[in-house]
Design a protein around this motif. Sequence first.
Motif, PDB file in Angstrom:
ATOM      1  N   THR A 106       0.824  -1.213   0.000  1.00  0.00           N
ATOM      2  CA  THR A 106       0.000   0.000   0.000  1.00  0.00           C
ATOM      3  C   THR A 106       0.854   1.257   0.000  1.00  0.00           C
ATOM      4  O   THR A 106       0.583   2.219  -0.747  1.00  0.00           O
ATOM      5  N   ARG A 107       1.882   1.281   0.822  1.00  0.00           N
ATOM      6  CA  ARG A 107       2.733   2.469   0.904  1.00  0.00           C
ATOM      7  C   ARG A 107       3.465   2.701  -0.423  1.00  0.00           C
ATOM      8  O   ARG A 107       3.609   3.849  -0.866  1.00  0.00           O
ATOM      9  N   LEU A 108       3.945   1.651  -1.049  1.00  0.00           N
ATOM     10  CA  LEU A 108       4.651   1.815  -2.321  1.00  0.00           C
ATOM     11  C   LEU A 108       3.699   2.296  -3.415  1.00  0.00           C
ATOM     12  O   LEU A 108       4.067   3.140  -4.238  1.00  0.00           O
ATOM     13  N   ARG A 109       2.497   1.771  -3.438  1.00  0.00           N
ATOM     14  CA  ARG A 109       1.518   2.273  -4.407  1.00  0.00           C
ATOM     15  C   ARG A 109       1.238   3.745  -4.177  1.00  0.00           C
ATOM     16  O   ARG A 109       1.180   4.539  -5.133  1.00  0.00           O
ATOM     17  N   ASP A 110       1.078   4.129  -2.927  1.00  0.00           N
ATOM     18  CA  ASP A 110       0.830   5.536  -2.618  1.00  0.00           C
ATOM     19  C   ASP A 110       2.019   6.411  -3.000  1.00  0.00           C
ATOM     20  O   ASP A 110       1.855   7.608  -3.276  1.00  0.00           O
ATOM     21  N   ALA A 111       3.223   5.819  -3.011  1.00  0.00           N
ATOM     22  CA  ALA A 111       4.435   6.556  -3.372  1.00  0.00           C
ATOM     23  C   ALA A 111       4.649   6.614  -4.882  1.00  0.00           C
ATOM     24  O   ALA A 111       5.624   7.223  -5.340  1.00  0.00           O
TER      25      ALA A 111
END
Length: 414
Positions: A400-405
């Motif tokens: 999730t964090r990588l997608r948001d990044a």
Amino acid sequence: MTDSARELDLVVYGATGFVGKLLADYLARTAPEDVRIGLAGRSQAKLESVRSSLGPRAAQWPVIVANSDDPQSLADLAARTRVVATTVGPYAKYGHGLVAACAEAGTDYADLTGEVLFARDSIDANHDKARETGARIVHSCGFDSIPSDIGVHVLHEAVQADGAGELTDTTLVVTSLRGGVSGGTIDSLRTQVDVSKKDSALRRLAASPYSLSPDRSQEPDLGKQSDVSVVNGKDIAPELEGWKAPFVMASYNTRVVRRSNALRKWAYGREFKYREVMSVGKSPVSPVIAGAVAAGLGGLVLGLSVPPTRYLLDRVLPAPGEGPSEDAQRKGHFTIDIYTTTTTGTRYTARVKAQGDPGYRATAVMLGESALSLVLGGDALPDAAGVLTPATALGDVLVTRLRDAGLEISARKL
């Protein structure tokens, strides 16, 4: 790791190095305001200089002097923070003390290693202690091996969501790649060559497909799993054209992914067979190019093993601490596609794609988000401790964090 009573949430160790500065800059721009961050390294003056370059967000970040050859300074560092993210390699030379300090203190840890023998030593020395203290020790949180490990993780989740069985023959294809050669990666290769050429047992360990597995005797016998094969794209997926060359980091990434499978009690499948290759185009001469790449990779390792050619290579290969220009980092990118066939005969693919030089700018994002996952993930993180992998330590929190990044991470049925 949830000890909010500690002074800091996250410390960047090696903040004055090339990648360390990129990581510190990324955190200064993107970390939530309430995440308490510090910068650590050998020189207070250099740390203060880096801090001053990061803008007002970092003005109050503490600087911590710690040295890899001073165990007490590493123990003090680990005791002050909930999470350490380190860019100081080669890890076989400089990493053992910090991992041990974090395991002892119950401090979560993330690094960028791509060194099989270091990771094996770390598992043997620290896994039990880290499980006892609750520390998550997460190796390989950059281009080695986030796309591989997280890519297979999301592929597995898609298959499981559809009830389509388990993974069998699985191949990662580096579809496109633009970026500079990392001086740190080359130095890590030098170190592993130096260590393994002195000891045939270490050479055999490094060559084993299950060299990072918790118990190699429990792994299935799936026959030869080569990291240097030239592969016809049609043998991977019917729609793939051209021959594929060995991927330079396959000999490390594949072992990380297999460790994830074993730590999960072979959830991917007991017939899970995994390899990594890279595209060299679709032209009629692609098999020749792929063969030349394979020979070149073998020649690089051989060249680093022989003093005369080692001297010449050391003069032309990038040195540790060197990196591409800002413009080159910005223009870099990678696209990785992973193909599998399940035990039900269904075919799936996953993609991990990012903008930015893979070994520098994109790696800073991946390591930064891995560290922030440890800081902020809380109960959403997998229930695990010990010497782990990105998939088993961080799982969907990191996805999730990588997608948001800005990374593309996806999986679908073909």
